[in-house]
Write a protein that holds these residues in place. Structure first.
Motif, PDB file in Angstrom:
ATOM      1  N   LEU A 105       0.821  -1.206   0.000  1.00  0.00           N
ATOM      2  CA  LEU A 105       0.000   0.000   0.000  1.00  0.00           C
ATOM      3  C   LEU A 105       0.856   1.257   0.000  1.00  0.00           C
ATOM      4  O   LEU A 105       0.444   2.297  -0.509  1.00  0.00           O
ATOM      5  N   LYS A 106       2.041   1.189   0.559  1.00  0.00           N
ATOM      6  CA  LYS A 106       2.945   2.344   0.544  1.00  0.00           C
ATOM      7  C   LYS A 106       3.469   2.620  -0.862  1.00  0.00           C
ATOM      8  O   LYS A 106       3.841   3.746  -1.175  1.00  0.00           O
ATOM      9  N   LYS A 107       3.455   1.603  -1.731  1.00  0.00           N
ATOM     10  CA  LYS A 107       3.951   1.757  -3.105  1.00  0.00           C
ATOM     11  C   LYS A 107       2.883   2.314  -4.053  1.00  0.00           C
ATOM     12  O   LYS A 107       3.192   2.733  -5.160  1.00  0.00           O
ATOM     13  N   VAL A 108       1.630   2.320  -3.602  1.00  0.00           N
ATOM     14  CA  VAL A 108       0.529   2.742  -4.459  1.00  0.00           C
ATOM     15  C   VAL A 108       0.584   4.250  -4.677  1.00  0.00           C
ATOM     16  O   VAL A 108       0.834   5.016  -3.747  1.00  0.00           O
ATOM     17  N   VAL A 109       0.337   4.653  -5.921  1.00  0.00           N
ATOM     18  CA  VAL A 109       0.226   6.081  -6.234  1.00  0.00           C
ATOM     19  C   VAL A 109      -1.260   6.410  -6.215  1.00  0.00           C
ATOM     20  O   VAL A 109      -2.011   5.995  -7.097  1.00  0.00           O
ATOM     21  N   TRP A 110      -1.691   7.122  -5.190  1.00  0.00           N
ATOM     22  CA  TRP A 110      -3.095   7.434  -5.014  1.00  0.00           C
ATOM     23  C   TRP A 110      -3.473   8.627  -5.875  1.00  0.00           C
ATOM     24  O   TRP A 110      -2.703   9.566  -6.013  1.00  0.00           O
ATOM     25  N   PRO A 111      -4.671   8.622  -6.466  1.00  0.00           N
ATOM     26  CA  PRO A 111      -5.086   9.759  -7.312  1.00  0.00           C
ATOM     27  C   PRO A 111      -5.416  10.989  -6.461  1.00  0.00           C
ATOM     28  O   PRO A 111      -5.763  10.871  -5.286  1.00  0.00           O
ATOM     29  N   SER A 112      -5.346  12.139  -7.100  1.00  0.00           N
ATOM     30  CA  SER A 112      -5.726  13.373  -6.415  1.00  0.00           C
ATOM     31  C   SER A 112      -7.249  13.416  -6.289  1.00  0.00           C
ATOM     32  O   SER A 112      -7.967  12.642  -6.930  1.00  0.00           O
TER      33      SER A 112
END
Length: 90
Positions: free
Chosen positions: A25-32
């Motif tokens: 989950l730390k590697k995920v790029v979350w959307p704005s």
């Protein structure tokens, strides 16, 4: 070397699994927020479009089946045959 071959108990395996999930989950790029709002709006519009399209197709199919008389009820008579052996037993 013996420690690597040793099987972990259930709690250690769950803990190792949760650590793996957290690291992924730390590697995920979350959307704005803006991107999330835009993609959510697109998904809702597509769902609405297909709901309307499927309703039109279903109602159109029902209309066609009504016009060809598919749902018309036909009276049927049921006859039963009585044989001699069954009439003698009664």
């Amino acid at each position: 070397m013996a420690d690597k071959n040793k099987k972990l108990n259930i709690f250690q395996r769950f803990g190792k699994g949760f650590k793996g999930v957290i690291s992924e989950l730390k590697k995920v790029v979350w959307p704005s927020k803006e991107k999330l709002k835009n993609t959510s709006a697109v998904v809702l519009v597509v769902i609405l479009f297909f709901a309307i399209l499927l309703t039109i197709i279903g109602e159109g199919g029902r209309w066609v089946l009504d016009k060809v008389g598919f749902y018309d009820q036909v009276e049927t008579t049921v006859t039963t045959a009585v044989t001699e052996s069954s009439s003698q037993e009664a």
